[in-house]
Design an enzyme around this catalytic site. Structure first.
Site, PDB file in Angstrom:
ATOM      1  N   CYS A   1       0.821  -1.228   0.000  1.00 43.30           N
ATOM      2  CA  CYS A   1       0.000   0.000   0.000  1.00 43.30           C
ATOM      3  C   CYS A   1       0.844   1.262   0.000  1.00 43.30           C
ATOM      4  O   CYS A   1       0.886   2.007  -0.971  1.00 43.30           O
ATOM      5  CB  CYS A   1      -0.918   0.008   1.222  1.00 43.30           C
ATOM      6  SG  CYS A   1      -1.978  -1.410   1.327  1.00 43.30           S
TER       7      CYS A   1
HETATM    8  N1  SAJ Z   1       5.436   1.837   9.490  1.00 43.65           N
HETATM    9  C1  SAJ Z   1       6.369   2.616  10.155  1.00 43.65           C
HETATM   10  N2  SAJ Z   1       5.935   3.420  11.165  1.00 43.65           N
HETATM   11  C2  SAJ Z   1       4.616   3.492  11.524  1.00 43.65           C
HETATM   12  C3  SAJ Z   1       3.678   2.696  10.815  1.00 43.65           C
HETATM   13  C4  SAJ Z   1       4.112   1.878   9.802  1.00 43.65           C
HETATM   14  O1  SAJ Z   1       7.563   2.575   9.856  1.00 43.65           O
HETATM   15  O2  SAJ Z   1       4.299   4.223  12.468  1.00 43.65           O
HETATM   16  C5  SAJ Z   1       5.892   0.982   8.399  1.00 43.65           C
HETATM   17  C6  SAJ Z   1       5.582  -0.477   8.646  1.00 43.65           C
HETATM   18  O3  SAJ Z   1       6.647  -1.107   9.347  1.00 43.65           O
HETATM   19  C7  SAJ Z   1       5.423  -1.039   7.231  1.00 43.65           C
HETATM   20  C8  SAJ Z   1       4.891   0.148   6.448  1.00 43.65           C
HETATM   21  O4  SAJ Z   1       5.173   1.316   7.227  1.00 43.65           O
HETATM   22  O5  SAJ Z   1       6.683  -1.412   6.702  1.00 43.65           O
HETATM   23  C9  SAJ Z   1       3.392   0.064   6.183  1.00 43.65           C
HETATM   24  O6  SAJ Z   1       2.788  -0.149   7.420  1.00 43.65           O
HETATM   25  P1  SAJ Z   1       1.167   0.050   7.627  1.00 43.65           P
HETATM   26  O7  SAJ Z   1       0.924  -0.009   9.099  1.00 43.65           O
HETATM   27  O8  SAJ Z   1       0.699   1.224   6.897  1.00 43.65           O
HETATM   28  O9  SAJ Z   1       0.581  -1.287   7.053  1.00 43.65           O
HETATM   29  P2  SAJ Z   1       0.004  -1.604   5.626  1.00 43.65           P
HETATM   30  O10 SAJ Z   1       0.948  -1.306   4.520  1.00 43.65           O
HETATM   31  O11 SAJ Z   1      -0.497  -2.991   5.725  1.00 43.65           O
HETATM   32  O12 SAJ Z   1      -1.174  -0.592   5.477  1.00 43.65           O
HETATM   33  C10 SAJ Z   1      -2.471  -1.060   5.578  1.00 43.65           C
HETATM   34  C11 SAJ Z   1      -3.313  -0.053   4.869  1.00 43.65           C
HETATM   35  N3  SAJ Z   1      -4.627  -0.614   4.671  1.00 43.65           N
HETATM   36  C12 SAJ Z   1      -5.190  -0.477   3.468  1.00 43.65           C
HETATM   37  O13 SAJ Z   1      -4.642   0.069   2.525  1.00 43.65           O
HETATM   38  C13 SAJ Z   1      -6.537  -1.042   3.322  1.00 43.65           C
HETATM   39  C14 SAJ Z   1      -3.427   1.213   5.677  1.00 43.65           C
HETATM   40  O14 SAJ Z   1      -4.430   2.067   5.106  1.00 43.65           O
HETATM   41  C15 SAJ Z   1      -3.827   0.900   7.085  1.00 43.65           C
HETATM   42  O15 SAJ Z   1      -3.944   2.122   7.823  1.00 43.65           O
HETATM   43  C16 SAJ Z   1      -2.754   0.053   7.696  1.00 43.65           C
HETATM   44  O16 SAJ Z   1      -2.795  -1.188   6.960  1.00 43.65           O
HETATM   45  C17 SAJ Z   1      -2.999  -0.212   9.155  1.00 43.65           C
HETATM   46  O17 SAJ Z   1      -3.617   0.654   9.819  1.00 43.65           O
HETATM   47  O18 SAJ Z   1      -2.523  -1.221   9.644  1.00 43.65           O
END
Ligand code: SAJ
Length: 427
Positions: free
Chosen positions: A265
């Site tokens: 994403c």
């Molecule tokens: N990450 C950081 N710091 C943070 C949060 C995330 O470095 O504070 C990194 C994570 O380690 C990862 C990447 O960013 O490598 C993405 O993390 P993410 O928490 O955004 O997870 P995703 O990619 O699975 O995002 C999904 C998305 N869902 C959809 O697109 C339907 C996002 O919109 C959601 O908000 C997210 O999941 C979620 O909340 O878990």
């Protein structure tokens, strides 16, 4: 040929978005045809081997035994459908949107459109895709008029794989249509699944919503990542400051600095938005360009810290044995897509290090090239470890004791041989 008496739903794409939707609809009573061009995936699903963590093997078995769910790679099974939902991937190719899957799905399902049916696009994409790209394909293949002879809408997926709290049935769903009657048809469909709805006035607004959600995350993660890289020169504990800021009950959302941003994403969706803005306005979307450069640069920052720590201990990175603790892009998932671990490992190899890895979440069939499993290394000591994925529980066990020094990029382990990336102590 798949025949049914109940309302017939086709879900194109049986991945982490389409499969949960197909199974849910079959449980509600729709006769569902799940189409995927990946014949191996279809074969696994037919054997009730779920390719998606949010759908159990048992759920697949029950859905198929009820004759309410029929997985297939053959579009002719779409004949006579009432509703078709397109949930195909929208990746980047050379940082540009790759809409080949949407175009292919549109052409294939377009052949089976008949008056009164509904087509919904769920794939994450830029504002304008539904009405400027998909609708012309559907009209050309069917010879019918969208919004008049058949209905078309857009509803972004909000599936967060593995999320135990928010799922397809309780996450509010944005719905839109190319006109009022299409919006009505889209709303009726998702309401029938018991999903809470939020209507917006047009498909472009709905397309933008998803991109805004994920660009917001990407930009704010880049903010804390850049701030974290300055924290040492500021002499501050960035993690403590973030946690303290998170006590503000309004107007702040916590993000944590990390080794980079992976997943299907965040590294992708914002670039759909910046591409569309550049195409339609001729201007660059600065926030996304900056966030991409900062987040894409985090793996190299981690490698630099690894080199600094090795140098302080007079260890040459050339020939050093380095273990990556975690390969998945985030905790408690097996997904490797765009994982920072992959680029960190690649760069370390290019610098002559011997790179090992441990991640019990990653399937053997998906183990990446270039990473020797610790369990198969035969080595009993390692010069350095880099903790990249903060899987729950004791994810790395005894391995931690075989490593002379661990750089923890997630602030999740402690020990005499552990230093934190955000506060790399003198060692
Ligand atoms: N990450 C950081 N710091 C943070 C949060 C995330 O470095 O504070 C990194 C994570 O380690 C990862 C990447 O960013 O490598 C993405 O993390 P993410 O928490 O955004 O997870 P995703 O990619 O699975 O995002 C999904 C998305 N869902 C959809 O697109 C339907 C996002 O919109 C959601 O908000 C997210 O999941 C979620 O909340 O878990």
């Amino acid at each position: 040929m798949f025949k049914t008496s109940a309302q017939k739903l086709v879900v194109v794409g049986q991945g982490y978005v389409g499969l949960p939707l197909a199974v849910l609809a079959s449980q509600i009573g729709y006769s569902v045809v799940g189409i995927d061009t990946d014949e191996v995936r279809i074969s696994d699903i037919r054997r009730s081997l779920s390719p998606v963590s949010d759908v159990s093997n048992l759920a697949l078995q029950i859905a198929q035994q009820s004759s309410k769910y029929f997985p297939t790679a053959d579009y002719s099974n779409a004949e006579g459908f009432d509703i078709a939902v397109i949930t195909v991937p929208t990746p980047l190719s050379n940082r540009k949107p790759d809409l080949t899957h949407i175009k292919s799905a549109g052409r294939s399902i377009g052949n089976w459109i008949r008056p009164g049916c509904l087509i919904v696009l769920e794939s994450t994409t830029y504002p304008g895709t539904t009405e400027e790209l998909l609708v012309p394909i559907l009209e050309s293949e069917s010879g019918l008029v969208a919004g008049k002879d058949f209905f078309v809408g857009y509803s972004p997926e909000r599936i967060d794989p593995g999320n135990q709290i928010w799922s397809i049935v309780n996450t509010p769903k944005i719905v839109s249509g190319v006109n009022a009657s299409s919006l009505k048809a889209v709303s009726a469909f998702y309401s029938s699944l018991g999903i809470p709805l939020v209507s917006v006035s047009g498909t472009r607004e709905a397309e933008l919503v998803k991109l805004l959600e994920n660009t917001f995350r990407h930009v704010n993660i880049a903010l804390v990542n850049e701030l974290a890289m300055f924290s040492e020169s500021l002499g501050v504990n960035i993690l403590e400051a973030v946690e303290a800021a998170a006590t503000k009950p309004f107007g702040f959302m916590k993000f944590l600095p990390g080794p980079g941003v992976g997943g299907h994403c965040l590294p992708v969706d914002p670039s759909y938005l910046s591409w569309a803005i550049e195409l339609k306005s001729g201007s660059s979307f600065k926030f996304v360009e900056l966030a991409n450069s900062i987040n894409d640069g985090m793996p190299d920052y981690v490698v630099n810290q690894v080199e600094n720590l090795l140098n302080r201990r007079s260890i040459d990175i050339q020939g050093s044995r380095i273990v990556l603790l975690g390969l998945a892009y985030k905790s408690d998932t097996r997904d490797l897509r765009e994982s920072p671990a992959l680029s960190i490992g690649q760069t370390l190899r290019e610098k002559g290090a011997r790179v090992f890895a441990s991640d019990n979440w990653v399937l053997d069939s998906n183990w990446p090239e270039g990473f020797t499993k610790v369990a198969e290394s035969g080595a009993d000591r390692f010069d350095m470890g880099v903790l990249i994925t903060n899987h729950s529980g004791d994810a790395y066990g005894e391995i931690l004791n075989k490593i002379d020094l661990i750089l923890d990029t997630r602030n999740c382990i402690a020990g005499d041989n552990v230093v934190q990336l955000w506060g790399v102590a003198e060692v």
